[in-house]
Design a protein around this motif. Structure first.
Motif, short mmCIF file in Angstrom:
data_model
loop_
_atom_site.label_atom_id
_atom_site.label_comp_id
_atom_site.label_asym_id
_atom_site.label_seq_id
_atom_site.Cartn_x
_atom_site.Cartn_y
_atom_site.Cartn_z
N GLU A 294 0.80 -1.24 0.00
CA GLU A 294 0.00 0.00 0.00
C GLU A 294 0.83 1.28 0.00
OE1 GLU A 294 0.24 -2.27 2.37
OE2 GLU A 294 0.02 -1.46 4.39
N TRP B 9 -6.65 1.76 2.29
CA TRP B 9 -5.73 2.64 3.02
C TRP B 9 -5.36 3.87 2.19
CZ3 TRP B 9 -3.85 3.51 7.77
CH2 TRP B 9 -2.69 4.29 7.89
N TYR B 10 -5.05 3.60 0.91
CA TYR B 10 -4.73 4.69 -0.02
C TYR B 10 -5.94 5.62 -0.18
CZ TYR B 10 -3.31 7.00 -4.37
OH TYR B 10 -2.99 7.93 -5.33
#
Ligand SMILES: [Zn+2]
Length: 293
Positions: free
Chosen positions: A96, A230-231
């Motif tokens: 990620e 998450w990004y």
């Protein structure tokens, strides 16, 4: 032999054994081959692998933050309850953060094989108890799965993943010292820990030069996990605000974790049940139809 001479000899032998243990390094890479057997004995065949990763930690903390902190917690614990600490280990899950400078994102095959072969090699050298102290949140799912997969075949060791429970008294103290509420990756907690033991690596004046706020760009997606989550939330790979962190908070956090780890090491050293259950399980798994129903 006179009774007093015998007592004296016992005291000298006990002192010599103690002195030998005290002179043994807690670090694997600092032991000599001659000392290795003594380290195995003194540690009850227990090796700790502090695990980190190479990834951005906001604009102000070093790439190796998780590794540096995990090793510090292991150091504080192993000095009080002897165990051998494996050399710096940073092969883990970090896809990620591939868009950020400095990330080392090894393939899933390599991260699996590396950890499996590391455990196998430790066992071949006599360690039968392997403790993982993980400093990187992105490794948690991998390590749990790795632990489950250790049951796939017989192993000459037991694999333990350090999972500290929070002490309510300490949690209150921590709460009273914390100034931020949204505190995650490279935020107040992680900044405080680094300030406590490696202030030379903290560029606190840079902590506010990027945003660590939650963009929540997948808010419309319901009841679903997806890898880009998450990004979607933290594209700067920064979650929280490290600026208000204090050394005092960091010291509390590091010592709190180290205390929990000491308890774990003691219980792992005393543990005979895990290996016995693994043996029983694999015996039974070879003949499942003979398992009483
Ligand atoms: Zn971190």
């Amino acid at each position: 032999m006179k009774k007093s001479t015998m007592i004296l000899l016992i005291i000298i032998a006990a002192f010599a054994a103690f002195a030998q243990t005290r002179s043994l390094s807690i670090y694997y890479e600092e032991l000599t081959a001659v000392q290795f057997a003594a380290a195995l004995k003194a540690s009850d065949s227990t090796c700790i692998i502090p695990m980190g990763i190479m990834e951005k930690h906001g604009p102000h903390l070093p790439l190796g933050t998780d590794l540096i902190d995990a090793r510090e917690i292991a150091r504080r614990a192993a000095l009080k309850e002897y165990a051998v600490i494996f050399p710096p280990y940073f092969v883990g899950q970090i896809f990620e953060a591939k868009h950020q400078p400095g990330t080392i994102a090894y393939s899933q095959q390599l991260m699996w094989n590396m950890l499996q072969e590391t455990c196998d090699e430790l066992a071949r050298n006599g360690f039968s108890k392997i403790i993982i102290v993980n400093g990187h949140g992105g490794n948690n799912n991998f390590l749990t799965y790795f632990g489950q997969a250790q049951l796939a075949s017989r192993k000459p060791y037991a694999f333990y993943f350090f999972r500290p429970v929070s002490d309510p008294v300490l949690a209150e103290k921590i709460k009273s010292l914390r100034k931020t509420t949204a505190d995650n990756h490279a935020g107040e907690t992680e900044t405080a820990m680094m300030l406590a033991h490696r202030p030379d690596l903290v560029h606190i004046e840079k902590a506010n030069t990027q945003s660590g706020s939650d963009l929540n760009r997948l808010a419309d997606l319901e009841n679903a996990y997806t890898g880009i989550w998450w990004y979607a939330r933290y594209p700067n790979h920064y979650a929280g605000d490290g600026a208000p962190a204090s050394k005092e908070l960091g010291e509390l956090l590091l010592n709190g974790e180290a205390e929990q780890l000491i308890k774990m090491i003691r219980s792992v050293k005393a543990d005979r049940m895990t290996m016995e259950l693994q043996r029983q399980f694999h015996d039974a798994a070879e003949h499942p139809t003979q398992t009483p129903q």
